[in-house]
Design a protein around this motif. Structure first.
Motif, short mmCIF file in Angstrom:
data_model
loop_
_atom_site.label_atom_id
_atom_site.label_comp_id
_atom_site.label_asym_id
_atom_site.label_seq_id
_atom_site.Cartn_x
_atom_site.Cartn_y
_atom_site.Cartn_z
N TYR A 181 -3.55 0.51 2.29
CA TYR A 181 -2.57 1.19 1.96
C TYR A 181 -2.86 1.62 0.38
N GLY A 182 -3.35 0.55 -0.35
CA GLY A 182 -3.89 0.41 -1.76
C GLY A 182 -4.94 1.63 -1.82
N ARG A 234 7.51 -1.90 4.34
CA ARG A 234 7.32 -1.46 2.81
C ARG A 234 6.36 -0.17 2.87
N THR A 235 5.37 -0.17 3.82
CA THR A 235 4.30 0.92 3.58
C THR A 235 4.64 2.30 4.12
N ALA A 238 -1.11 -8.88 6.24
CA ALA A 238 -0.65 -8.21 5.09
C ALA A 238 -1.78 -7.98 4.08
N GLU A 239 -2.75 -8.81 4.14
CA GLU A 239 -3.98 -8.62 3.26
C GLU A 239 -4.56 -7.10 3.45
N GLN A 274 -3.38 -4.81 5.13
CA GLN A 274 -2.43 -3.66 5.02
C GLN A 274 -2.43 -3.20 3.76
N GLU A 275 -2.39 -4.37 2.66
CA GLU A 275 -2.50 -4.03 1.28
C GLU A 275 -3.86 -3.19 1.03
#
Lengths: 214, 214, 214, 214
Positions: C80-81, C141-142, C73-74, C76-77
């Motif tokens: 994608y961020g 989500r992404t 999750a981190e 990916q964040e």
DNA sequence: GATGAATGAGCTTTCATTCAT
DNA sequence: AATGAATGAAAGCTCATTCAT
């Protein structure tokens, strides 16, 4: 390389006897499960008793649970086999009960914890929901045995009025499980024998109508 | 620092009541040990039930073992206290026995597993040799209670010839432990009541001389 | 007892810093999962990297699976961020794509395996069905992010006829995952930079209508 | 002993065909390694698929590692063989590339994971340093194939200025590995075909000088 | 050539216990 | 009085590998 030097001790060590290990494994598992219960019986304890490593257990059982089920099935078979034998020649309920107590006493002398194993299984089943399903199907088969005896006693008018088959069954349950715990805990053979005799007397009393008076 | 400003929530979080936590701890420990046994009762389970962390347990007990001992002592006290109360007003053995069964039934209804806790302690003791010593000394105190009742019954000639105090004691043991296991496993209140009544009838029978005939 | 003798080193060892360990744990887990994958990343490897024992991991995550999910999750964040940032100032698709490649290249330089982590997650998900569910919800989500960019490019007429949003998305997928694997395997910074530039040129070609000609 | 009497089923159970087992073994190993990777492919999984025991594997390979190497070698041979075939009749680079993509697509349809196997080997090599050495030597042989094609394209002036053989090679690497991952993860045959066509268009664009304009 | 029994190392996980804060 | 971080030992289980038969 010097042939006298010991080689690595991996792989199968000159098998003692094929099939022998399996027997020993089930034997020790039975003993330990019966004596100290599911939790306290670690794979290591069983393996050490047999003289193998814990991994080898999985050659014979896919999990500890299955090993327990297998052990229980065998013991249940033994105990209920003995009980069925015991009642075979008896006509009236009091005699059947007496014979069953004798049979249980005999087993308890040979393998002190087997009766307790069978009796204690319901507590273990409560503690370990994973076991419940498998144990239930195993037990259902033999529960009928006692059920039948009790219903017959009621049908034959061997019990006082107001005593149902269900109640008779429950009371036998109480007595047998109490006896099995007693046998598990008390070593003195004399006391065990006396208690069995005492319970026979007990059961021959008020609860049942006197067969002669019928 | 201004004492009116809220402090950091470190250290003891405003204990609801001094001594309160201790009570809750023993209460939950008792319940869990009785219900699921020594092994299955983890410190975390107890701590969560009380609302503290596992570390905090060690403020009250130096080890899990001691916590178990303490819980057992309390339950034993409760159960045997109830039994002593029950026999207090009774003269003859059969009535004492009846009252005891009623007392046990009452406890079993309130806290279904407490009687089983007391009875099952000997099995736990076998599973965990570390407990044996402490448990033995605890038990010795209360064993005398039943011993006394049985010896008195023999002295008063309330039992048939050949029945010793020891045997009577053992048989009560069998019946009580059987009943407690039954109560632990069977939920149906009716069946439990019926069994208690059945056991009273049973005990009032042949085993003992009929009081009227004396 | 001689106070100079070292005591047992149990319990919490003078905490380096509260919250510090947690950060280190997530950091090293991220790195290892990204670099060598789920299976090869053993709890011991992570624990050793952080300087704790394997048991301590369970203070922070209830299972290895959850630790993986958290790490993913981190990352990916982060990835994608960075991608969202990259496309923020761009109008046309080719520029968006160029910016994204630059962003990916930047991440790959700092943490060579993070992009590969995000891309490789679908393979890991196939190998480990237990992860599938949690990963899917995270990814959904992404996934929309790329989807939106591609659909917009189609709507704006930036692609040749016959090219759907789906296809454009798939091709970007191919290029990005290919690049990430390349970056994971090739250390030479020059080659990586060159490949990124090459891919920009590639995408600026026939596939898309020339922006000037539009 | 009468030879007509059925013998005990010991030793080799009438092997279907000498050499047959070896083929099946490599076949299944290939499939499993390609599909679920080195770690997840246990000896037992392979053995079960073939219908032998894990011990028997060691008649054919001295270790799991060697089995992996062998499987990889075969798949690499297949894939690069197909690629060599594909480019055989083609003169210009764009056509060679197109043909290669078609060949890869064909393989991916038959054995979905083989291309991914070849491509993913470098990741596996990072996970398992023991494999690195053997894999490197295997790969070096076939790496030259792509190298040659790319250098030739540069020599023939088929690429824009500033594009080296190395870069072209790296970009093909990116595209092929991206495509293989895509094929491994996406089941839809249409999407796979579309992506292949899209990549051909892509490569026919700006990056390369238009063959006609030459 | 193959089986089947066994090993030893390692894995994920749980748990009673400790102790600085 | 209590937390929260950490330990070390042990549990159930898996797996590559070995080897007598």
């Amino acid at each position: 390389m010097n042939p006298l030097v010991a080689r690595k001790k991996l792989g199968r060590p000159c098998a003692v006897d094929p099939g022998e290990t399996r027997k020993r494994l089930i034997l020790e598992a039975r003993r330990l499960f019966a004596e100290i219960g599911y939790d306290a019986t670690t794979n290591r304890l069983v393996a050490d008793a047999v003289g193998i490593t814990t991994g080898a257990i999985y050659h014979y059982f896919p999990s500890k649970k299955e090993m327990y089920i297998a052990a229980y099935a065998e013991v249940q078979e033994m105990v209920y086999g003995a009980l069925e034998n015991a009642v075979a020649g008896q006509e009236v309920f009091v005699d059947k009960f007496s014979s069953m107590l004798d049979a249980l006493a005999a087993i308890s002398t040979q393998e002190p914890s087997f009766v307790g194993f069978v009796v204690g299984v319901s507590a273990e089943s409560q503690r370990h929901p994973e076991l419940t399903q498998d144990l239930r199907s195993l037990r259902s088969r033999t529960v009928k045995f006692l059920h039948e005896i009790c219903e017959e006693a009621v049908r034959n008018g061997e019990v006082n009025e107001g005593i149902t088959g269900q109640l008779l069954h429950d009371m036998i349950d109480v007595v047998i499980s109490g006896l099995s715990r007693f046998s598990h805990v008390v070593d003195d053979a004399d006391r065990r024998r006396n208690v069995v005799d005492g319970l026979k007397l007990l059961m021959a009393g008020t609860l049942l109508r006197s067969p002669v008076a019928r």
